[in-house]
Design a protein around this motif. Structure first.
Motif, PDB file in Angstrom:
ATOM      1  N   CYS A 131      55.568  67.893  59.099  1.00  0.00           N
ATOM      2  CA  CYS A 131      54.994  69.221  59.313  1.00  0.00           C
ATOM      3  C   CYS A 131      56.074  70.269  59.092  1.00  0.00           C
ATOM      4  O   CYS A 131      57.149  70.185  59.669  1.00  0.00           O
ATOM      5  CB  CYS A 131      54.432  69.341  60.729  1.00  0.00           C
ATOM      6  SG  CYS A 131      53.828  71.004  61.061  1.00  0.00           S
ATOM      7  N   CYS A 134      56.319  72.360  62.687  1.00  0.00           N
ATOM      8  CA  CYS A 134      56.872  71.820  63.941  1.00  0.00           C
ATOM      9  C   CYS A 134      57.666  70.525  63.731  1.00  0.00           C
ATOM     10  O   CYS A 134      58.144  69.939  64.682  1.00  0.00           O
ATOM     11  CB  CYS A 134      55.755  71.580  64.959  1.00  0.00           C
ATOM     12  SG  CYS A 134      54.706  70.174  64.559  1.00  0.00           S
ATOM     13  N   CYS A 152      48.711  68.679  60.341  1.00  0.00           N
ATOM     14  CA  CYS A 152      49.384  68.315  61.585  1.00  0.00           C
ATOM     15  C   CYS A 152      48.463  68.653  62.756  1.00  0.00           C
ATOM     16  O   CYS A 152      47.554  69.489  62.621  1.00  0.00           O
ATOM     17  CB  CYS A 152      50.682  69.128  61.665  1.00  0.00           C
ATOM     18  SG  CYS A 152      51.630  68.849  63.175  1.00  0.00           S
ATOM     19  N   CYS A 154      49.200  70.536  64.982  1.00  0.00           N
ATOM     20  CA  CYS A 154      49.394  71.971  65.245  1.00  0.00           C
ATOM     21  C   CYS A 154      48.610  72.844  64.272  1.00  0.00           C
ATOM     22  O   CYS A 154      48.607  74.067  64.392  1.00  0.00           O
ATOM     23  CB  CYS A 154      50.889  72.325  65.205  1.00  0.00           C
ATOM     24  SG  CYS A 154      51.556  72.557  63.536  1.00  0.00           S
TER      25      CYS A 154
HETATM   26 ZN    ZN Z   1      52.978  70.764  63.139  1.00  0.00          ZN
END
Ligand code: ZN
Ligand code: NAD
Length: 261
Positions: A131, A134, A152, A154
């Motif tokens: 990712c 992150c 991801c 996120c």
């Molecule tokens: Zn991420």
């Protein structure tokens, strides 16, 4: 570079059989005969996807959905490919104790599939997705099955853990490759156009530290007349088995060709 191809192969086999510290540096050309198109030269997917437009980190960050069209096609090609006689030949040389490691610019995993154990993946591997927001990592296969482009937890779009143009070389790979280049006595350069930095600097580094450079490529490259001691002109999957054959049962009485320095 005097001598017929047979003479050059004999000379190269002699150098390899001497059992110095040999390291191989491979590029896309070694996998062409496994059905994976190289960047330069002929056709394939790179006619549809201009690497300058699809293989830069800038392009990925600007439009990851678009770059994932290329990546999913590339991953399909990689998944369908099997090692060829050149990959198997390098694995065999390692088993014979005549090859210390392979530094590869390729991201196709074919050296490992052929049985090479010490492989330095200079440009990373698509087996993991990372990712860019992150830094979480995921195994590719399972994430890609969830849909393209893979995301991801996120929410950000994931990037395969391969080096795009404009990105740094993974630290460990850079370090390991430099150590191999500085300490090898023979560098076998196979199927690279030697135009992508910093990988193309490895032969020069090896040469400066006293290594002999043997190049296997149907074409000349910027290395051929500057760094290469012995250029065997031809396809890797044809030449590697010949070299091994020659090491196992050397022809007697053949004349050694002169090398260019
Ligand atoms: Zn991420
Ligand atoms: P390149 O595409 O720039 O050059 C390929 C070289 O291989 C050329 O010099 C060509 O003459 C030579 N070649 C063609 N057929 C050959 C054969 N049968 N045997 C031996 N040599 C042959 O490749 P590069 O120098 O590796 O640089 C391209 C970049 O793109 C690298 O980072 C590479 O990892 C990446 N790439 C990887 C793959 C892969 O993983 N298989 C495929 C395409 C591009």
């Amino acid at each position: 570079m005097a001598g017929s191809r047979n003479d050059l192969q004999r000379a190269a086999a002699e150098v390899l059989a001497a059992g110095g510290k040999t390291v191989a540096l491979t590029g896309a050309g070694i996998s062409v005969e496994s059905g994976i198109p190289a960047f330069r030269g002929s056709q394939g997917m790179w006619e549809k996807f201009d690497p300058a437009e699809y293989a830069t980190i800038g392009a990925f960050l600007r439009n990851p959905e678009k770059v994932w069209e290329m990546l999913s096609e590339m991953m399909d090609v990689l998944l369908g490919a099997a090692p060829n006689a050149a990959h198997r030949g390098l694995a065999e040389l390692e088993r014979m104790g005549l090859l210390r490691s392979v530094i590869t610019q390729n991201v196709d995993g074919l050296h490992q599939a052929a049985g090479s154990r010490r492989v330095i993946e200079f440009h990373g591997s698509p087996e993991a997705l990372v990712c860019i927001a992150c830094w979480n990592r995921y195994p590719s296969a399972e994430k890609v099955r969830e849909g393209i482009p893979p995301r991801c937890g996120c929410g950000a779009i994931l990037k395969p853990d391969i080096v795009f143009f404009g990105e740094p070389i993974p630290w460990g790979a850079q370090e390991d490759a430099e150590a191999e280049a500085r300490s090898c006595s023979v560098l076998l350069v196979i199927g690279t156009s030697a135009q992508v930095a910093p990988a193309c600097e490895i032969p020069r580094q090896a040469k400066e530290h006293g290594a002999r450079v043997i190049e296997i490529n149907p074409e000349e490259t910027p290395l051929t007349r500057t760094v290469t001691d012995l250029h065997i002109q031809g396809g890797a999957s044809e030449i590697l088995p010949c070299l091994i054959q020659e090491i196992l049962s050397p022809h007697s009485g053949s004349q050694s060709p002169s090398e260019n320095h």
